[in-house]
Design a protein around this motif. Structure first.
Motif, PDB file in Angstrom:
ATOM      1  N   VAL A 281      -8.621  -1.334   7.717  1.00 28.74           N
ATOM      2  CA  VAL A 281      -7.509  -1.869   6.941  1.00 28.74           C
ATOM      3  C   VAL A 281      -7.007  -0.786   5.992  1.00 28.74           C
ATOM      4  O   VAL A 281      -7.763  -0.251   5.190  1.00 28.74           O
ATOM      5  N   VAL A 282      -5.716  -0.465   6.130  1.00 28.56           N
ATOM      6  CA  VAL A 282      -5.101   0.611   5.347  1.00 28.56           C
ATOM      7  C   VAL A 282      -3.955   0.031   4.534  1.00 28.56           C
ATOM      8  O   VAL A 282      -3.070  -0.633   5.089  1.00 28.56           O
ATOM      9  N   GLU A 283      -3.970   0.255   3.231  1.00 29.68           N
ATOM     10  CA  GLU A 283      -2.870  -0.228   2.402  1.00 29.68           C
ATOM     11  C   GLU A 283      -1.646   0.657   2.610  1.00 29.68           C
ATOM     12  O   GLU A 283      -1.726   1.881   2.527  1.00 29.68           O
ATOM     13  N   ILE A 284      -0.487   0.002   2.870  1.00 29.20           N
ATOM     14  CA  ILE A 284       0.729   0.734   3.196  1.00 29.20           C
ATOM     15  C   ILE A 284       1.924   0.116   2.494  1.00 29.20           C
ATOM     16  O   ILE A 284       1.856  -1.003   1.987  1.00 29.20           O
ATOM     17  N   ASP A 285       3.011   0.867   2.452  1.00 27.41           N
ATOM     18  CA  ASP A 285       4.320   0.314   2.127  1.00 27.41           C
ATOM     19  C   ASP A 285       5.056   0.070   3.435  1.00 27.41           C
ATOM     20  O   ASP A 285       4.810   0.755   4.436  1.00 27.41           O
ATOM     21  N   LEU A 286       5.951  -0.900   3.434  1.00 29.18           N
ATOM     22  CA  LEU A 286       6.712  -1.215   4.640  1.00 29.18           C
ATOM     23  C   LEU A 286       8.172  -0.790   4.468  1.00 29.18           C
ATOM     24  O   LEU A 286       8.800  -1.126   3.461  1.00 29.18           O
ATOM     25  N   PRO A 287       8.732  -0.074   5.434  1.00 32.08           N
ATOM     26  CA  PRO A 287      10.124   0.389   5.348  1.00 32.08           C
ATOM     27  C   PRO A 287      11.115  -0.681   5.778  1.00 32.08           C
ATOM     28  O   PRO A 287      11.805  -0.559   6.792  1.00 32.08           O
ATOM     29  N   ASP A 353       8.328   1.940  15.053  1.00 31.79           N
ATOM     30  CA  ASP A 353       7.582   3.183  14.785  1.00 31.79           C
ATOM     31  C   ASP A 353       6.280   2.914  14.045  1.00 31.79           C
ATOM     32  O   ASP A 353       5.305   3.667  14.194  1.00 31.79           O
ATOM     33  N   LEU A 354       6.259   1.855  13.236  1.00 30.51           N
ATOM     34  CA  LEU A 354       5.030   1.515  12.518  1.00 30.51           C
ATOM     35  C   LEU A 354       3.879   1.253  13.484  1.00 30.51           C
ATOM     36  O   LEU A 354       2.715   1.535  13.183  1.00 30.51           O
ATOM     37  N   PHE A 355       4.213   0.711  14.661  1.00 28.98           N
ATOM     38  CA  PHE A 355       3.164   0.326  15.593  1.00 28.98           C
ATOM     39  C   PHE A 355       2.646   1.497  16.428  1.00 28.98           C
ATOM     40  O   PHE A 355       1.752   1.316  17.252  1.00 28.98           O
ATOM     41  N   SER A 356       3.177   2.686  16.163  1.00 33.30           N
ATOM     42  CA  SER A 356       2.522   3.882  16.705  1.00 33.30           C
ATOM     43  C   SER A 356       1.337   4.279  15.841  1.00 33.30           C
ATOM     44  O   SER A 356       0.428   4.980  16.289  1.00 33.30           O
ATOM     45  N   ALA A 357       1.326   3.778  14.595  1.00 32.44           N
ATOM     46  CA  ALA A 357       0.219   4.075  13.678  1.00 32.44           C
ATOM     47  C   ALA A 357      -0.681   2.881  13.430  1.00 32.44           C
ATOM     48  O   ALA A 357      -1.863   3.052  13.107  1.00 32.44           O
TER      49      ALA A 357
END
Length: 461
Positions: A281-287, A353-357
């Motif tokens: 689980v990685v904390e991220i910002d969403l574009p 693109d988020l789902f490549s990471a």
């Protein structure tokens, strides 16, 4: 056993039908009796299709007795949001304008549910033309939340959610153009899933939020949602165990928007549960900050095209919010709608693109627990918010993105349910269901409080 029929899963019901320990007619009669007894307090149904339901139950019983091939929902009570057409039944669309309009045919969603053997308990209440995240219209009283009837169940599929949460149907079909399945699921402690754009069609059906909307299930468990989604999409979603080490992108407050402290705590617990299951689980910002540059103009353009004529003919029969939407649609610059159409694939590519990471995204479903009827919050966690989206800004970006998203219950805040939203890449419903079911089992959300409130043994008021 009769008092507990409303709590049985799809698998439990159909297994009992097969071994003849339960009768579809007995079960259907029990659900119809519960609707008659409890719905005057909830207002989840706008019409109860008693004769249709009993006829479908008799046919289901005959098929089980004859050992015929059993369809996936044969004999299972299902409520139908009043945005879908059932042949011979009025489709109000939550509006006085359509309160006498009888459907000539089943729309696609209903046709597939009928073919699966489902028993239609009735049509559930909705916001007028699906244009509100609460379930209020001019047809009658607002729908109440089974956890607290003085609070909203959300919308626009609020009647659908209330019918399942109170045990008045085993399953419900809703529609989600800007969160209208996931918001009610979060507010009522249910599972709600919006599929990938274009996966579920409603041929010859009602049109609103056309670029973003999809039919989907509301249920008490992921397993039940899995069955209904399979029927709606003409597919089979078999459960499998997600591989360990999935990358989960966790955003506790998308766009930096405020979140109620109790909601935040429960969603954080869901993130930690995913970690305990072996995922990263990685904390991220969403574009996703410009979602409304796409959503707003295209929804207004759709409303003007489909219902712009109503302002001149039936303004006095429309809700305040629908009149407001149609007036705004009249003022919409056509260039803004064209620009929104051009921006939508750009937005979708950015989310893709988020789902490549990351394999799955995790956010709160809504920013607050269910609030009192007619009292949308003007502030959240001490910060001012707009009344249109302030309570529920986290679902709609994924309608714009066109990707599948689900809400599952992850805890309580002030004694009311909290939903965790999980999102995956377009076409990955199988993965999304598997992760949701794994998390559901880990969290073991307790539904006993609401089930007991609406139990068959409940004392009369």
């Amino acid at each position: 056993m009769a008092e507990d029929l409303h709590a049985l899963s799809v698998a439990e019901l159909t297994a009992a039908y097969r071994d003849r320990t339960l009768s579809p007619v007995e079960v259907t009669t029990s659900f119809l009796d519960r609707i008659e007894r409890f719905d005057p307090e909830l207002h989840s149904f706008v019409a109860v299709t008693r004769d249709l339901a009993l006829g479908q139950a008799v046919e289901a019983e005959r098929r089980y007795a004859n050992g015929e091939h059993v369809d996936r929902l044969l004999g299972v009570p299902v409520s139908i949001k009043d945005a879908f057409h059932i042949k011979g039944v009025v489709t109000t669309l939550g509006s006085l304008v359509h309160q006498h309009q009888v459907a000539k045919t089943d729309s696609g969603v209903v046709r597939r549910l009928r073919a699966s053997g489902a028993v239609f308990t009735g049509k559930t209440n909705t916001a007028e033309f699906g244009q509100s995240a609460t379930t209020d219209n001019l047809l009658g009283p607002d729908t109440g939340n089974p956890w607290d009837v003085g609070r909203t169940p959300g919308g626009s599929s609020g009647g659908a959610a209330a019918s399942v949460a109170a045990g008045l149907s085993t399953l419900a079909v809703g529609s989600d153009g800007g969160g209208s399945i996931r918001i009610p699921a979060a507010f009522t402690g249910l599972v709600g899933l919006k599929p990938t754009a274009g996966l579920v069609h409603d041929e010859r059906g009602f049109r609103a939020m056309t670029d973003f909307v999809s039919a989907g299930p509301l249920s008490r468990s992921v397993a039940d949602a899995r069955v209904m989604l399979g029927v709606l999409a003409d597919r089979h979603y078999q459960r499998s165990t997600p591989r360990p080490g999935l990358r989960i992108g966790y955003c506790a407050s998308p766009e930096g928007r405020p979140v109620d402290a109790g909601v935040a705590k429960s969603v954080e617990a869901a993130a930690r549960a995913l970690e305990a299951l072996g995922h990263q689980v990685v904390e991220i910002d969403l574009p996703i900050g410009d979602w409304n540059d796409v959503f707003g103009p295209l929804v207004l353009d759709d409303e003007h095209r489909e219902r712009g004529h109503l302002l001149g003919q039936y303004a006095d029969k429309l809700t305040r919010y629908e009149r407001s939407a149609l007036r705004a649609a009249q003022q919409l610059d056509p260039a803004a709608a064209q620009r929104a159409s051009e921006l939508m694939p750009v937005f979708r590519a950015r989310v893709d693109d988020l789902f490549s990471a990351y394999d799955v995204l995790l956010t709160p479903t809504v920013a607050v627990p269910a609030f009192p009827l007619g009292e949308r919050p003007s502030s959240v966690d001490g910060r001012a918010v707009d009344q249109l989206w302030g309570a529920f800004p986290f679902a709609v970006p994924f309608n714009v993105a066109g990707v599948p998203a689900a809400s599952i219950p992850c805890g309580l805040a002030d004694g009311l349910p909290v939903g965790a939203q999980l999102v995956s890449m377009a076409g990955s419903e199988a993965l999304l269901l598997d992760v949701c079911e794994q998390l559901e089992e880990a969290l073991a959300f307790d539904q006993s409080m609401v089930l007991e409130r609406w139990s068959g043994s409940r004392n009369e008021a």
